[in-house]
Design a protein around this motif. Structure first.
Motif, PDB file in Angstrom:
ATOM      1  N   VAL A  84      28.337  42.791  51.583  1.00  0.00           N
ATOM      2  CA  VAL A  84      29.441  41.912  51.196  1.00  0.00           C
ATOM      3  C   VAL A  84      28.906  40.487  51.120  1.00  0.00           C
ATOM      4  N   TYR A  85      29.139  39.831  49.985  1.00  0.00           N
ATOM      5  CA  TYR A  85      28.798  38.410  49.865  1.00  0.00           C
ATOM      6  C   TYR A  85      30.110  37.639  49.928  1.00  0.00           C
ATOM      7  N   GLY A  86      30.364  36.957  50.998  1.00  0.00           N
ATOM      8  CA  GLY A  86      31.649  36.281  51.151  1.00  0.00           C
ATOM      9  C   GLY A  86      32.731  37.342  51.107  1.00  0.00           C
ATOM     10  N   PRO A 139      25.080  48.919  34.995  1.00  0.00           N
ATOM     11  CA  PRO A 139      25.122  47.667  34.231  1.00  0.00           C
ATOM     12  C   PRO A 139      24.729  46.483  35.115  1.00  0.00           C
ATOM     13  N   ASN A 140      24.505  45.342  34.508  1.00  0.00           N
ATOM     14  CA  ASN A 140      24.207  44.139  35.292  1.00  0.00           C
ATOM     15  C   ASN A 140      25.312  43.906  36.303  1.00  0.00           C
ATOM     16  N   GLY A 141      24.914  43.578  37.518  1.00  0.00           N
ATOM     17  CA  GLY A 141      25.906  43.262  38.551  1.00  0.00           C
ATOM     18  C   GLY A 141      26.426  44.485  39.280  1.00  0.00           C
ATOM     19  N   ALA A 142      25.875  45.673  38.968  1.00  0.00           N
ATOM     20  CA  ALA A 142      26.390  46.905  39.590  1.00  0.00           C
ATOM     21  C   ALA A 142      25.963  47.038  41.049  1.00  0.00           C
ATOM     22  N   GLY A 143      24.896  46.340  41.434  1.00  0.00           N
ATOM     23  CA  GLY A 143      24.442  46.410  42.824  1.00  0.00           C
ATOM     24  C   GLY A 143      23.071  47.044  42.997  1.00  0.00           C
ATOM     25  N   LYS A 144      22.331  47.203  41.918  1.00  0.00           N
ATOM     26  CA  LYS A 144      21.014  47.865  41.995  1.00  0.00           C
ATOM     27  C   LYS A 144      20.020  47.037  42.819  1.00  0.00           C
ATOM     28  N   SER A 145      19.878  45.753  42.429  1.00  0.00           N
ATOM     29  CA  SER A 145      18.895  44.916  43.142  1.00  0.00           C
ATOM     30  C   SER A 145      19.291  44.753  44.602  1.00  0.00           C
ATOM     31  N   THR A 146      20.581  44.603  44.850  1.00  0.00           N
ATOM     32  CA  THR A 146      21.038  44.448  46.233  1.00  0.00           C
ATOM     33  C   THR A 146      20.612  45.663  47.052  1.00  0.00           C
ATOM     34  N   THR A 147      20.827  46.857  46.502  1.00  0.00           N
ATOM     35  CA  THR A 147      20.444  48.080  47.216  1.00  0.00           C
ATOM     36  C   THR A 147      18.936  48.094  47.468  1.00  0.00           C
ATOM     37  N   GLU A 187      24.030  33.740  56.633  1.00  0.00           N
ATOM     38  CA  GLU A 187      22.600  33.802  56.332  1.00  0.00           C
ATOM     39  C   GLU A 187      22.317  34.070  54.877  1.00  0.00           C
ATOM     40  N   ASP A 188      22.967  35.138  54.353  1.00  0.00           N
ATOM     41  CA  ASP A 188      22.632  35.535  52.993  1.00  0.00           C
ATOM     42  C   ASP A 188      23.046  34.478  52.007  1.00  0.00           C
ATOM     43  N   ASP A 189      24.219  33.879  52.273  1.00  0.00           N
ATOM     44  CA  ASP A 189      24.677  32.864  51.340  1.00  0.00           C
ATOM     45  C   ASP A 189      23.663  31.746  51.267  1.00  0.00           C
ATOM     46  N   ASP A 196      20.277  31.897  52.197  1.00  0.00           N
ATOM     47  CA  ASP A 196      18.987  32.351  51.688  1.00  0.00           C
ATOM     48  C   ASP A 196      19.034  32.631  50.203  1.00  0.00           C
ATOM     49  N   ASP A 197      20.165  33.174  49.783  1.00  0.00           N
ATOM     50  CA  ASP A 197      20.175  33.736  48.441  1.00  0.00           C
ATOM     51  C   ASP A 197      20.983  32.903  47.458  1.00  0.00           C
ATOM     52  N   LYS A 198      21.282  31.670  47.846  1.00  0.00           N
ATOM     53  CA  LYS A 198      22.191  30.915  47.000  1.00  0.00           C
ATOM     54  C   LYS A 198      21.658  30.795  45.577  1.00  0.00           C
ATOM     55  N   GLU A 213      19.480  32.636  44.076  1.00  0.00           N
ATOM     56  CA  GLU A 213      19.454  33.926  43.404  1.00  0.00           C
ATOM     57  C   GLU A 213      20.869  34.343  42.999  1.00  0.00           C
ATOM     58  N   ASP A 214      21.815  33.999  43.881  1.00  0.00           N
ATOM     59  CA  ASP A 214      23.213  34.309  43.610  1.00  0.00           C
ATOM     60  C   ASP A 214      23.630  33.695  42.280  1.00  0.00           C
ATOM     61  N   ASP A 215      23.276  32.396  42.100  1.00  0.00           N
ATOM     62  CA  ASP A 215      23.664  31.722  40.870  1.00  0.00           C
ATOM     63  C   ASP A 215      23.081  32.454  39.676  1.00  0.00           C
ATOM     64  N   SER A 236      25.214  34.410  36.788  1.00  0.00           N
ATOM     65  CA  SER A 236      25.162  34.065  35.370  1.00  0.00           C
ATOM     66  C   SER A 236      24.684  35.270  34.576  1.00  0.00           C
ATOM     67  N   LYS A 237      23.814  36.102  35.209  1.00  0.00           N
ATOM     68  CA  LYS A 237      23.316  37.305  34.513  1.00  0.00           C
ATOM     69  C   LYS A 237      24.448  38.280  34.278  1.00  0.00           C
ATOM     70  N   SER A 238      25.284  38.442  35.354  1.00  0.00           N
ATOM     71  CA  SER A 238      26.330  39.437  35.211  1.00  0.00           C
ATOM     72  C   SER A 238      27.520  38.832  34.540  1.00  0.00           C
TER      73      SER A 238
HETATM   74  P1  ADP Z   1      22.265  44.449  39.576  1.00  0.00           P
HETATM   75  O1  ADP Z   1      20.894  44.467  40.164  1.00  0.00           O
HETATM   76  O2  ADP Z   1      22.856  45.802  39.401  1.00  0.00           O
HETATM   77  O3  ADP Z   1      22.333  43.629  38.318  1.00  0.00           O
HETATM   78  P2  ADP Z   1      22.907  42.848  41.893  1.00  0.00           P
HETATM   79  O4  ADP Z   1      22.617  43.727  43.030  1.00  0.00           O
HETATM   80  O5  ADP Z   1      21.892  41.790  41.534  1.00  0.00           O
HETATM   81  O6  ADP Z   1      23.253  43.729  40.613  1.00  0.00           O
HETATM   82  O7  ADP Z   1      24.282  42.112  42.138  1.00  0.00           O
HETATM   83  C1  ADP Z   1      25.464  42.797  42.503  1.00  0.00           C
HETATM   84  C2  ADP Z   1      26.584  41.787  42.622  1.00  0.00           C
HETATM   85  O8  ADP Z   1      26.378  40.993  43.783  1.00  0.00           O
HETATM   86  C3  ADP Z   1      26.659  40.837  41.442  1.00  0.00           C
HETATM   87  O9  ADP Z   1      28.013  40.582  41.157  1.00  0.00           O
HETATM   88  C4  ADP Z   1      25.979  39.593  41.950  1.00  0.00           C
HETATM   89  O10 ADP Z   1      26.482  38.433  41.326  1.00  0.00           O
HETATM   90  C5  ADP Z   1      26.337  39.626  43.430  1.00  0.00           C
HETATM   91  N1  ADP Z   1      25.274  38.987  44.223  1.00  0.00           N
HETATM   92  C6  ADP Z   1      23.975  39.344  44.251  1.00  0.00           C
HETATM   93  N2  ADP Z   1      23.281  38.562  45.122  1.00  0.00           N
HETATM   94  C7  ADP Z   1      24.177  37.697  45.632  1.00  0.00           C
HETATM   95  C8  ADP Z   1      24.107  36.626  46.597  1.00  0.00           C
HETATM   96  N3  ADP Z   1      22.969  36.322  47.196  1.00  0.00           N
HETATM   97  N4  ADP Z   1      25.241  35.950  46.879  1.00  0.00           N
HETATM   98  C9  ADP Z   1      26.418  36.269  46.282  1.00  0.00           C
HETATM   99  N5  ADP Z   1      26.578  37.270  45.378  1.00  0.00           N
HETATM  100  C10 ADP Z   1      25.473  37.967  45.061  1.00  0.00           C
END
Ligand code: ADP
Length: 385
Positions: free
Chosen positions: A15-17, A40-48, A369-371, A373-375, A377-379, A383-385
């Protein structure tokens, strides 16, 4: 956990926020499997993948990688995983050998084994021609091979590759996939990509995620079969019709598209029809219909009854791409429609848990922490998704 299982996600959530990027993922990947991780972009692949490689922690649930819990033993998990993130951690001003020595150093590969390990990855990744160059001078394809080489340096039994081919041209992609096939022979590989043809060619198993949830898991062919649809392509002459005797003649009014689509809808009420691009002499119609029945006879009879000149009629197996679109575009559309309703209701259900999870994300200073560290990357991700 069975020793056969190399990667296991148990109710894995992040969970981000207030945003749930991944939502209770459960899957197991066995030794030697090559699994395509799609979405699709934003599905959660990279997060996993970042959780599995211990770059970020989950908000709840856990993952076991090669028998190591990512919470309890992150170093153990990292030591047996080779990870190629979406943006490979390369230094353009370094030479290829210099970079690999640097990576070997970070991996703490013993001095005696270092030369051998570097030589091996140069060989496996086809880098012999690039040794004289700085990384900044290399093509995308070669840079990606250097990224793969650093991921393989410590000879890990598990490889996690996040969209490794996204920046490559078609030739480089094909080459990279060949390397991957060779490397994957005796390793467990999890690979995220948008390229479905690539997945069909190299991954016997596919996990599809959408909006942080798994929506399909299986072999590409099985998934395609499970879509329950078959596709027909019907090509009709737009300028002529047949007479009752069966002979074709030029028709002044031609054959209106509306008449064709209406005829198909009456014959197969559940069909989805679409006109595909063609020149002005033909109507090319795509028909998606339930795969439980072969409708070619009905479509042929329809053409005969209506006096349409049938140039071609074929039934095609649904490709993975359509299954992917079916499962994910639908969900995304649903998400847009339901965003204010269903999703929020689901989030309310999870509210208590989210509170706990948010607490998990707080560091000692009470900051997220994540917010932090990953700010950046979040941006980028947003923008990607
Ligand atoms: P994918 O790899 O499938 O494109 P991500 O795992 O990168 O998707 O992202 C999943 C969702 O989490 C997206 O909506 C992305 O914007 C959000 N997200 C990813 N990293 C962060 C972060 N550090 N802070 C807030 N939101 C994030």
């Amino acid at each position: 956990m069975s020793t056969d299982v190399m990667i296991e996600a148990r109710d894995l959530s992040k969970v981000y926020g207030s945003y749930r990027a991944i939502d209770r993922l459960n899957f197991k990947i066995k030794k030697g499997e090559v699994v395509g991780f799609l979405g699709p972009n934003g599905a959660g692949k990279s997060t996993t993948m970042r959780i599995l490689t211990c770059f970020i922690g989950p908000s709840s649930g856990t993952a076991i990688v090669g028998g190591n819990d990512v919470f309890a033993n992150p170093l153990g998990a990292r030591s047996i995983v080779g990870y190629l993130p979406q943006r490979a951690p390369l230094y353009p001003e370094m030479g290829v050998i210099e970079y690999l020595q640097f990576a070997a150093n970070i991996r703490a590969i013993p001095q005696l084994e270092r030369k051998m390990s570097i030589r091996k990855v140069i060989d496996i990744c086809g880098l012999a021609d690039a040794l004289e160059k700085d990384i900044g001078e290399l093509s995308h394809g070669y840079r990606q091979r250097v990224g793969l080489a650093q991921a393989l340096l410590h000879n890990p039994p598990i490889l996690i590759l996040d969209e490794p081919t996204s920046d490559l041209d078609p030739n480089e992609k094909a080459e990279f996939i060949e390397y991957l096939k060779a490397i994957g022979k005796d390793r467990t590989v999890m690979l995220s990509t948008h390229n479905l043809a690539e997945v069909e060619a190299s991954c016997p198993r596919v996990i599809i995620v959408s909006r942080g949830k798994i929506v399909a898991d299986g072999g590409p062919t099985d998934l395609a079969a499970r879509s329950g649809k078959a596709r027909y392509v019907m090509i009709l002459d737009e300028q002529s019709r047949t007479s009752p005797s069966g002979s074709a003649h030029r028709s002044s009014g031609g054959l209106p598209l509306g008449e064709v689509l209406e005829g198909i809808r009456q014959t197969i009420p559940s069909a989805e029809t679409k006109e595909l691009p063609s020149d002005e002499r033909e109507h090319v119609i795509q028909i998606l219909a339930p795969s439980t029945k072969d409708f070619r006879r009905e479509l042929f009879s329809l053409a005969v009854d209506k006096g349409w000149v049938l140039l071609e009629l074929r039934r095609e197996v649904i490709q993975l791409e359509e299954v992917f679109r079916d499962l994910t575009v639908g969900a995304e559309a649903g998400s847009r429609l339901d965003k204010a309703g269903i999703r929020r209701a689901a989030e309310e259900d999870d509210e208590d848990e989210d509170d706990d999870e948010d607490e998990d994300d707080q560091d000692e200073d009470g900051e997220d922490e994540d917010d932090d560290d990953d700010k950046e990357e979040d941006d980028k991700s947003r923008s990607k998704s």
